[in-house]
Design an enzyme around this catalytic site. Structure first.
Site, PDB file in Angstrom:
ATOM      1  N   SER A  19      11.662  94.818 170.960  1.00 43.83           N
ATOM      2  CA  SER A  19      11.671  95.886 169.950  1.00 43.83           C
ATOM      3  C   SER A  19      12.084  97.258 170.500  1.00 43.83           C
ATOM      4  O   SER A  19      12.830  97.978 169.822  1.00 43.83           O
ATOM      5  CB  SER A  19      10.318  95.975 169.253  1.00 43.83           C
ATOM      6  OG  SER A  19      10.122  94.812 168.502  1.00 43.83           O
ATOM      7  N   LYS A  68      -2.165  92.062 163.690  1.00 44.85           N
ATOM      8  CA  LYS A  68      -1.504  92.017 162.374  1.00 44.85           C
ATOM      9  C   LYS A  68      -2.469  91.910 161.187  1.00 44.85           C
ATOM     10  O   LYS A  68      -2.168  92.383 160.103  1.00 44.85           O
ATOM     11  CB  LYS A  68      -0.519  90.846 162.320  1.00 44.85           C
ATOM     12  CG  LYS A  68       0.802  91.120 163.038  1.00 44.85           C
ATOM     13  CD  LYS A  68       1.783  89.975 162.798  1.00 44.85           C
ATOM     14  CE  LYS A  68       3.140  90.294 163.394  1.00 44.85           C
ATOM     15  NZ  LYS A  68       4.158  89.291 163.065  1.00 44.85           N
ATOM     16  N   ASN A  89       2.973  94.133 159.627  1.00 46.86           N
ATOM     17  CA  ASN A  89       3.710  94.272 160.891  1.00 46.86           C
ATOM     18  C   ASN A  89       4.360  95.650 161.023  1.00 46.86           C
ATOM     19  O   ASN A  89       4.992  95.937 162.037  1.00 46.86           O
ATOM     20  CB  ASN A  89       4.768  93.168 161.062  1.00 46.86           C
ATOM     21  CG  ASN A  89       6.047  93.478 160.318  1.00 46.86           C
ATOM     22  OD1 ASN A  89       6.007  94.108 159.261  1.00 46.86           O
ATOM     23  ND2 ASN A  89       7.165  93.074 160.863  1.00 46.86           N
ATOM     24  N   ASP A 106       8.405  91.118 158.070  1.00 48.33           N
ATOM     25  CA  ASP A 106       8.806  89.771 158.510  1.00 48.33           C
ATOM     26  C   ASP A 106       9.376  88.989 157.322  1.00 48.33           C
ATOM     27  O   ASP A 106      10.277  88.162 157.492  1.00 48.33           O
ATOM     28  CB  ASP A 106       7.599  88.998 159.077  1.00 48.33           C
ATOM     29  CG  ASP A 106       7.237  89.467 160.486  1.00 48.33           C
ATOM     30  OD1 ASP A 106       8.120  89.987 161.192  1.00 48.33           O
ATOM     31  OD2 ASP A 106       6.065  89.317 160.878  1.00 48.33           O
ATOM     32  N   ALA A 132       1.545  76.582 160.970  1.00 48.56           N
ATOM     33  CA  ALA A 132       0.904  77.280 159.852  1.00 48.56           C
ATOM     34  C   ALA A 132       0.245  78.568 160.328  1.00 48.56           C
ATOM     35  O   ALA A 132      -0.796  78.976 159.828  1.00 48.56           O
ATOM     36  CB  ALA A 132      -0.137  76.372 159.217  1.00 48.56           C
ATOM     37  N   LYS A 160      -6.418  73.975 158.501  1.00 49.03           N
ATOM     38  CA  LYS A 160      -5.582  75.127 158.132  1.00 49.03           C
ATOM     39  C   LYS A 160      -5.009  74.981 156.716  1.00 49.03           C
ATOM     40  O   LYS A 160      -4.586  75.954 156.109  1.00 49.03           O
ATOM     41  CB  LYS A 160      -4.411  75.279 159.126  1.00 49.03           C
ATOM     42  CG  LYS A 160      -4.822  75.540 160.549  1.00 49.03           C
ATOM     43  CD  LYS A 160      -5.020  77.030 160.804  1.00 49.03           C
ATOM     44  CE  LYS A 160      -5.908  77.296 161.982  1.00 49.03           C
ATOM     45  NZ  LYS A 160      -5.349  77.039 163.273  1.00 49.03           N
ATOM     46  N   TYR A 234      13.053  83.230 169.701  1.00 46.06           N
ATOM     47  CA  TYR A 234      14.323  83.847 170.098  1.00 46.06           C
ATOM     48  C   TYR A 234      14.488  83.925 171.615  1.00 46.06           C
ATOM     49  O   TYR A 234      15.502  84.404 172.111  1.00 46.06           O
ATOM     50  CB  TYR A 234      14.500  85.242 169.476  1.00 46.06           C
ATOM     51  CG  TYR A 234      13.355  86.183 169.713  1.00 46.06           C
ATOM     52  CD1 TYR A 234      13.254  86.932 170.871  1.00 46.06           C
ATOM     53  CD2 TYR A 234      12.350  86.304 168.753  1.00 46.06           C
ATOM     54  CE1 TYR A 234      12.194  87.781 171.081  1.00 46.06           C
ATOM     55  CE2 TYR A 234      11.275  87.147 168.949  1.00 46.06           C
ATOM     56  CZ  TYR A 234      11.206  87.885 170.113  1.00 46.06           C
ATOM     57  OH  TYR A 234      10.147  88.727 170.320  1.00 46.06           O
TER      58      TYR A 234
HETATM   59  P1  NAP Z   1       0.554  81.844 165.591  1.00 47.46           P
HETATM   60  O1  NAP Z   1       0.011  82.639 164.464  1.00 47.46           O
HETATM   61  O2  NAP Z   1      -0.271  81.675 166.828  1.00 47.46           O
HETATM   62  O3  NAP Z   1       0.877  80.366 165.004  1.00 47.46           O
HETATM   63  C1  NAP Z   1       1.385  79.340 165.807  1.00 47.46           C
HETATM   64  C2  NAP Z   1       1.409  78.014 165.039  1.00 47.46           C
HETATM   65  O4  NAP Z   1       1.929  77.031 165.934  1.00 47.46           O
HETATM   66  C3  NAP Z   1       0.039  77.526 164.578  1.00 47.46           C
HETATM   67  O5  NAP Z   1       0.179  76.822 163.363  1.00 47.46           O
HETATM   68  C4  NAP Z   1      -0.355  76.551 165.690  1.00 47.46           C
HETATM   69  O6  NAP Z   1      -1.201  75.526 165.275  1.00 47.46           O
HETATM   70  C5  NAP Z   1       1.007  75.936 166.002  1.00 47.46           C
HETATM   71  N1  NAP Z   1       1.017  75.365 167.346  1.00 47.46           N
HETATM   72  C6  NAP Z   1       0.780  75.998 168.519  1.00 47.46           C
HETATM   73  N2  NAP Z   1       0.873  75.138 169.530  1.00 47.46           N
HETATM   74  C7  NAP Z   1       1.157  73.930 168.986  1.00 47.46           C
HETATM   75  C8  NAP Z   1       1.338  72.620 169.528  1.00 47.46           C
HETATM   76  N3  NAP Z   1       1.270  72.387 170.836  1.00 47.46           N
HETATM   77  N4  NAP Z   1       1.621  71.607 168.671  1.00 47.46           N
HETATM   78  C9  NAP Z   1       1.703  71.837 167.341  1.00 47.46           C
HETATM   79  N5  NAP Z   1       1.522  73.061 166.771  1.00 47.46           N
HETATM   80  C10 NAP Z   1       1.251  74.079 167.592  1.00 47.46           C
HETATM   81  O7  NAP Z   1       1.940  82.400 166.083  1.00 47.46           O
HETATM   82  P2  NAP Z   1       3.069  83.140 165.214  1.00 47.46           P
HETATM   83  O8  NAP Z   1       2.825  84.589 165.179  1.00 47.46           O
HETATM   84  O9  NAP Z   1       3.227  82.413 163.915  1.00 47.46           O
HETATM   85  O10 NAP Z   1       4.338  82.913 166.157  1.00 47.46           O
HETATM   86  C11 NAP Z   1       4.867  81.610 166.347  1.00 47.46           C
HETATM   87  C12 NAP Z   1       6.260  81.681 166.999  1.00 47.46           C
HETATM   88  O11 NAP Z   1       7.142  82.390 166.152  1.00 47.46           O
HETATM   89  C13 NAP Z   1       6.275  82.407 168.340  1.00 47.46           C
HETATM   90  O12 NAP Z   1       7.160  81.722 169.190  1.00 47.46           O
HETATM   91  C14 NAP Z   1       6.841  83.780 168.002  1.00 47.46           C
HETATM   92  O13 NAP Z   1       7.554  84.340 169.079  1.00 47.46           O
HETATM   93  C15 NAP Z   1       7.784  83.422 166.871  1.00 47.46           C
HETATM   94  N6  NAP Z   1       8.008  84.562 165.953  1.00 47.46           N
HETATM   95  C16 NAP Z   1       9.278  85.003 165.797  1.00 47.46           C
HETATM   96  C17 NAP Z   1       9.525  86.045 164.935  1.00 47.46           C
HETATM   97  C18 NAP Z   1      10.939  86.530 164.760  1.00 47.46           C
HETATM   98  O14 NAP Z   1      11.137  87.630 164.248  1.00 47.46           O
HETATM   99  N7  NAP Z   1      11.919  85.738 165.146  1.00 47.46           N
HETATM  100  C19 NAP Z   1       8.481  86.655 164.205  1.00 47.46           C
HETATM  101  C20 NAP Z   1       7.183  86.168 164.389  1.00 47.46           C
HETATM  102  C21 NAP Z   1       6.958  85.108 165.261  1.00 47.46           C
HETATM  103  P3  NAP Z   1      -2.803  75.731 165.266  1.00 47.46           P
HETATM  104  O15 NAP Z   1      -3.072  76.649 164.122  1.00 47.46           O
HETATM  105  O16 NAP Z   1      -3.324  74.367 165.086  1.00 47.46           O
HETATM  106  O17 NAP Z   1      -3.170  76.350 166.591  1.00 47.46           O
END
Ligand code: NAP
Length: 291
Positions: A19, A68, A89, A106, A132, A160, A234
């Site tokens: 960022s 957040k 965000n 987002d 999720a 969830k 990314y």
């Molecule tokens: P988060 O709130 O921690 O959610 C992660 C999700 O992934 C949860 O549903 C979690 O399941 C699941 N998960 C984690 N490890 C897993 C595994 N080994 N097997 C299956 N499911 C698994 O994270 P987030 O904020 O959503 O971010 C997730 C990803 O998106 C990150 O890589 C982040 O960098 C990316 N992201 C990108 C952007 C963008 O602008 N491109 C924006 C936001 C996020 P549980 O609930 O069961 O733990």
């Protein structure tokens, strides 16, 4: 707006964030005078540090993990999208910092990152979302807003499902959308024949575990040839999931596009003006060089 813009991002820990580079580039090309800092704020200090920043004439903040959701009660106003998403965000500081308003860019970032042809097809499309968490909820919000035919969430933890379904109902009612939602277990995914798109919202495949993917090439092979595969990750720019999908001739979309568009949408809120889409390609090239 020709005053000096004090901006930043707060999270804990703040590591490898793109960022600051993104916003330094945008401030320069939009010819605004300002700075964008990283503020590493521990959860227990959030309220105090937020007030300190408000007193320092800050105009805007991006908010990232883990603040957040917990920042919401500390704000004076939340826009309807952020309220429905249950996550903020972006904060805009108004009236010399005495009013803090929360937004969620987002959602618009994800919408703007979608290729036009994909967007047009959504009312007829069946989309599989892996995960999720927070980002899955922003993606769900965007897809319901765009009246996607159906969304299937593949989760490892069925608990969830309850809050996802409840949140989907609220968003559906708000947009008068017909999007159907259902939950399946990640471990018993059927073949993917019936899906027009797959979106990974989990961190699986993220650097340094970049050799991992939740879907095998054999599963991806069952997608229709005109399906798309979107990975919110990314870093790396092209995850294993995207590489495997590309090798099969499927359309792929990197999380970098969502990151860019949420950043532009945040700056538009802070500047109170729209930013030309012409900035996207050179900004993307600069961020790819930095990755
Ligand atoms: P988060 O709130 O921690 O959610 C992660 C999700 O992934 C949860 O549903 C979690 O399941 C699941 N998960 C984690 N490890 C897993 C595994 N080994 N097997 C299956 N499911 C698994 O994270 P987030 O904020 O959503 O971010 C997730 C990803 O998106 C990150 O890589 C982040 O960098 C990316 N992201 C990108 C952007 C963008 O602008 N491109 C924006 C936001 C996020 P549980 O609930 O069961 O733990």
């Amino acid at each position: 707006m020709d005053t000096f813009l004090k901006l930043g991002i707060m999270g804990y820990p703040i590591q490898h964030s793109l960022s600051p580079l993104l916003h330094a580039h945008l401030l320069q090309v939009t010819q605004h005078n300002g700075e964008y800092h990283q503020y590493e704020i521990q959860p227990e200090h959030l309220a105090v540090e937020l007030n300190k920043l408000a007193e320092q004439n800050i105009r805007g903040l991006n908010v990232t993990i883990p603040h957040k959701v917990t920042v919401i009660p500390l704000l004076d106003q939340i826009n309807p999208e952020a309220e429905l998403a249950g996550a903020v965000n972006t904060i805009v500081f108004e009236d010399s910092g005495t009013r803090k308003i929360g937004y969620n860019t987002d959602i618009i970032g994800f919408i703007r990152s979608l290729p036009e042809a994909v967007k047009q097809q959504l009312p007829k499309s069946h989309i599989l979302i892996l995960g999720a968490g927070g980002s899955a909820r922003a993606v769900m919000h965007a897809l319901i807003q765009l009246n996607t035919a159906s969304i299937t969430f593949a989760l490892r933890d069925a608990q969830k499902a309850v809050s996802m379904s409840w949140q989907a109902d609220l968003i559906r009612a708000f947009y008068k959308s017909n999007t159907k939602t259902r939950i399946v277990s990640l471990f018993s995914l059927p073949d993917l024949t019936s899906f027009n798109g797959v979106i990974n919202t989990t961190p699986i495949g993220m650097w340094p575990e970049h050799d991992q993917s939740l879907l095998t090439p054999n599963q991806l092979k069952t997608l229709p040839v005109d399906a798309f595969v979107y990975d919110l990750i990314y870093r790396p720019l092209e995850t294993k999931l995207l590489k495997d999908a590309k090798a099969l001739g499927l359309q792929t979309i990197s999380g970098l596009d969502m990151l860019i568009h949420q950043g532009i949408a945040s700056l538009e809120l802070w500047l109170e003006e729209s930013i030309s889409p012409d900035v996207v390609a050179p900004l993307r090239a600069e961020l790819v060089r930095a990755l």
